[in-house]
Motif scaffolding. Structure first.
Motif, PDB file in Angstrom:
ATOM      1  N   ILE A  14      -4.728 -35.407 -16.195  1.00  0.00           N
ATOM      2  CA  ILE A  14      -5.743 -35.444 -15.430  1.00  0.00           C
ATOM      3  C   ILE A  14      -7.184 -36.050 -16.143  1.00  0.00           C
ATOM      4  N   THR A  15      -7.200 -35.864 -17.384  1.00  0.00           N
ATOM      5  CA  THR A  15      -8.337 -36.332 -18.252  1.00  0.00           C
ATOM      6  C   THR A  15      -8.447 -37.826 -18.362  1.00  0.00           C
ATOM      7  N   GLU A  18      -9.549 -39.238 -14.946  1.00  0.00           N
ATOM      8  CA  GLU A  18     -10.905 -39.076 -14.873  1.00  0.00           C
ATOM      9  C   GLU A  18     -11.589 -40.325 -15.569  1.00  0.00           C
ATOM     10  N   ALA A  88      -7.072 -36.715 -10.992  1.00  0.00           N
ATOM     11  CA  ALA A  88      -8.311 -35.979 -11.273  1.00  0.00           C
ATOM     12  C   ALA A  88      -9.097 -35.619  -9.892  1.00  0.00           C
ATOM     13  N   ARG A  93     -11.979 -32.828 -10.629  1.00  0.00           N
ATOM     14  CA  ARG A  93     -13.153 -32.949 -11.849  1.00  0.00           C
ATOM     15  C   ARG A  93     -14.410 -33.299 -11.422  1.00  0.00           C
ATOM     16  N   VAL A  96     -15.855 -36.827  -9.329  1.00  0.00           N
ATOM     17  CA  VAL A  96     -14.758 -37.554  -9.052  1.00  0.00           C
ATOM     18  C   VAL A  96     -14.413 -37.522  -7.648  1.00  0.00           C
ATOM     19  N   THR A 292      -5.902 -26.844 -15.275  1.00  0.00           N
ATOM     20  CA  THR A 292      -6.798 -27.850 -14.772  1.00  0.00           C
ATOM     21  C   THR A 292      -8.235 -27.604 -15.015  1.00  0.00           C
TER      22      THR A 292
END
Length: 308
Positions: A14-15, A18, A88, A93, A96, A292
């Motif tokens: 996920i990071t 992003e 993301a 996030r 996003v 998350t």
């Protein structure tokens, strides 16, 4: 060798998605051009090995070197960001948006095509001795690949299109798995071993990869393949891009996110306390663990992009 557990891996994925979304236009384009170029060179290498040795399996075994190099250097492929960027967005996030995801996809597509097409031009010069001779045996083989995987599908009509789409789905199931596997290890040998397996599989099985095809089919046209630009776009590139998107998301990205990013409470919590003790379960999960949630983590080496 190090090993990153799936529950930790999903946060890294996920990071990475992003940071790719927030990467500048210039850096996204440059990294995508280099990613497309390295993968195209690997495709040229694998076809050369297969043709000159007569052993297609050997070409497939060696093809992953391009994928490994580009991901160790932090370059981007469309098939990879098809999985990372949406994660993301699904994880909500901050900042996003769907527009940001689509922007990332568009820029990476353009960059990958520039890189792959540039290599197609350069290799066409190599295969024809600077356009002074007919294509050599490798050049002829690439031309036939373009014919078989465009006109060949068209001859079967809707069934051919379905086959093309499914091959593209299965391709990115493997490529996206390679992207994910690149993050299950922190050391270089571990990353190489993890990435190698799914990429070798997709290449030998003849699945359809949109970036590899950005090299093979323009090369085929430059080298006299008996198909047209329209054949390439309608009977390969466009359906392949869509199939890669669906396969990467449905078969890799979403399952990983659902089961590890939105993990449900364990059924062990329903057992009587005495049974939990006998089974070695000292505590029962009381709630869903949300992996998350915002946290300060190191961006994995594969994304190689600065945080905001």
């Amino acid at each position: 060798m190090t090993y990153v557990k799936p529950t930790d891996l999903v946060t890294d994925l996920i990071t990475a998605g992003e940071t790719k979304i927030f990467l500048s236009t210039r850096d996204t384009i440059v990294r995508s051009i280099m990613g497309g170029a390295l993968l195209a060179l690997a495709a040229a290498f694998a076809v050369t090995v297969s043709v000159t040795t007569g052993i297609p399996l050997l070409g497939a075994v060696l093809f992953p070197v391009g994928f490994i190099m580009l991901y160790l250097l932090g370059y981007d492929l469309l098939t990879g960001v098809f999985v990372l960027a949406p994660l993301a967005w699904l994880a909500r996030r901050p900042g996003v948006t769907l527009g940001g995801v689509l922007r990332n996809w568009g820029l990476v597509f353009v960059g990958n095509f520039i890189g792959a097409f540039a290599v197609a031009l350069l290799m066409a010069i190599v295969f024809t001795n600077g356009w002074s001779t007919p294509p050599n045996e490798v050049g002829e083989a690439i031309g036939h690949i373009g014919e078989n995987r465009t006109v060949g599908y068209a001859e079967h009509g809707a069934a051919g299109m379905l086959t093309l789409f499914v091959r593209a789905m299965l391709c990115n199931a493997m490529v996206a798995t390679g992207v994910v596997m690149a993050m299950v290890a922190k050391d270089v040998p571990g990353k190489i071993m993890a990435m190698w397996m799914p990429i070798m599989l997709f290449f030998f099985m003849g699945f359809e990869h949109s970036i590899v095809n950005m090299f093979l089919f323009p090369s085929g046209l430059l080298l006299g393949g008996d198909f047209t630009i329209g054949d390439y776009l309608i009977w390969n590139e466009i359906p392949t891009v869509l199939g890669n998107l669906v396969g990467g998301l449905l078969l890799v990205g979403i399952p990983i996110y659902v089961t590890y990013g939105r993990t449900k409470a364990s059924r062990a919590g329903r057992l009587p306390r005495a049974q939990r003790i006998r089974r070695g379960i000292t505590t029962a999960p009381a709630s869903v663990v949300d992996t998350t949630a915002e946290a300060i983590v190191d961006v994995p080496t594969d994304s190689a992009v600065p945080t905001r």
